[in-house]
Design a protein around this motif. Structure first.
Motif, mmCIF file in Angstrom:
data_model
loop_
_atom_site.group_PDB
_atom_site.id
_atom_site.type_symbol
_atom_site.label_atom_id
_atom_site.label_comp_id
_atom_site.label_asym_id
_atom_site.label_seq_id
_atom_site.Cartn_x
_atom_site.Cartn_y
_atom_site.Cartn_z
ATOM 1 N N CYS A 67 37.532 42.605 38.714
ATOM 2 C CA CYS A 67 38.891 42.910 39.187
ATOM 3 C C CYS A 67 39.409 44.193 38.543
ATOM 4 C CB CYS A 67 39.830 41.752 38.877
ATOM 5 S SG CYS A 67 39.651 40.332 39.956
ATOM 6 N N CYS A 71 40.301 47.510 40.707
ATOM 7 C CA CYS A 71 41.655 48.075 40.691
ATOM 8 C C CYS A 71 41.654 49.505 40.141
ATOM 9 C CB CYS A 71 42.582 47.193 39.870
ATOM 10 S SG CYS A 71 42.868 45.574 40.578
ATOM 11 N N ALA A 86 47.597 45.323 44.083
ATOM 12 C CA ALA A 86 47.916 44.406 45.179
ATOM 13 C C ALA A 86 46.706 44.179 46.080
ATOM 14 C CB ALA A 86 49.097 44.941 45.987
ATOM 15 N N LEU A 89 43.217 42.872 43.091
ATOM 16 C CA LEU A 89 43.251 41.531 42.500
ATOM 17 C C LEU A 89 42.926 40.427 43.511
ATOM 18 C CD1 LEU A 89 46.175 41.704 39.932
ATOM 19 C CD2 LEU A 89 43.739 41.529 39.480
ATOM 20 N N PRO A 90 43.557 40.406 44.682
ATOM 21 C CA PRO A 90 43.178 39.348 45.630
ATOM 22 C C PRO A 90 41.732 39.433 46.096
ATOM 23 C CG PRO A 90 45.286 40.275 46.253
ATOM 24 C CD PRO A 90 44.736 41.133 45.147
ATOM 25 N N VAL A 91 41.239 40.646 46.306
ATOM 26 C CA VAL A 91 39.845 40.791 46.743
ATOM 27 C C VAL A 91 38.900 40.319 45.646
ATOM 28 C CG1 VAL A 91 38.065 42.494 47.321
ATOM 29 C CG2 VAL A 91 40.288 42.612 48.417
ATOM 30 N N ILE A 93 39.541 38.256 43.042
ATOM 31 C CA ILE A 93 39.689 36.827 42.765
ATOM 32 C C ILE A 93 39.109 35.990 43.890
ATOM 33 C CG2 ILE A 93 41.409 34.991 42.496
ATOM 34 C CD1 ILE A 93 43.070 37.025 40.889
ATOM 35 N N LEU A 94 39.343 36.387 45.132
ATOM 36 C CA LEU A 94 38.792 35.636 46.269
ATOM 37 C C LEU A 94 37.265 35.688 46.279
ATOM 38 C CD1 LEU A 94 39.383 34.005 48.820
ATOM 39 C CD2 LEU A 94 39.381 36.156 50.076
#
Length: 124
Positions: A67, A71, A86, A89-91, A93-94
Motif C-alpha cells: 500500500c 500510494c 484515496a 489504499l483501497p486497491v 487493501i482489496l
C-alpha cells in the motif's frame, strides 16, 4: 494545470518496497516451515488455525508495504497526495484481502484433503 510535487516521496517508495520484500521473505520462510511440519506430521492432524495465526503478521507487513509503495508511486507520477491515498489504499487493501482469502482456502483445502491433493506433477 498540472500537479508537480515539490518533494516526491522517493524515500517512502523505497521503504514500502523494502517492507513488502522483507515481509514476503518472512512469509515464505513461515510457509516452508508449516509445509515441512505438515509433511512430517500430516496436514490432517495439524490445526490449520494455528498456521493462519503464524502467517498473519508477515502478510500484514506485505500488505502495508505494498500500500505504501502504491500510494507513493501514484504521488511520484503526479497524483495529489489525497487522491494517491484515496486510490492506493483501497486497491492495496482489496488485493491483500483477496490474496488472504485465497491463501486461507488453500490451507484449509490441504488440511482437509492432505498434501497429496496439491501434487501438480502427477497431473497428465
Amino acid at each position: 494545470m498540472y500537479y508537480y510535487p515539490q518533494q516526491p516521496p522517493y524515500f517512502l517508495l523505497v521503504v514500502g518496497l523494502f517492507a513488502a520484500i522483507a515481509s514476503g521473505l518472512a512469509l515464505a520462510g513461515t510457509l516452508k516451515l508449516i509445509v515441512h511440519k505438515w509433511q512430517s506430521d500430516g496436514a490432517e492432524t495439524s490445526g490449520s488455525q494455528m498456521s493462519v495465526k503464524q502467517l498473519t503478521v508477515p502478510f500484514l507487513g506485505i500488505t502495508a508495504g505494498a500500500c505504501l509503495f502504491l500510494c507513493s508511486g501514484f504521488e511520484i507520477f503526479g497524483f495529489p497526495p489525497f487522491l494517491a491515498y484515496a486510490v492506493g489504499l483501497p486497491v492495496g487493501i482489496l488485493t491483500g484481502l483477496l490474496v488472504w482469502v485465497q491463501l486461507g482456502s488453500m490451507l484449509t483445502y490441504v488440511a482437509r484433503q492432505g498434501m497429496r491433493s496439491l501434487d501438480l506433477d502427477s497431473l497428465p
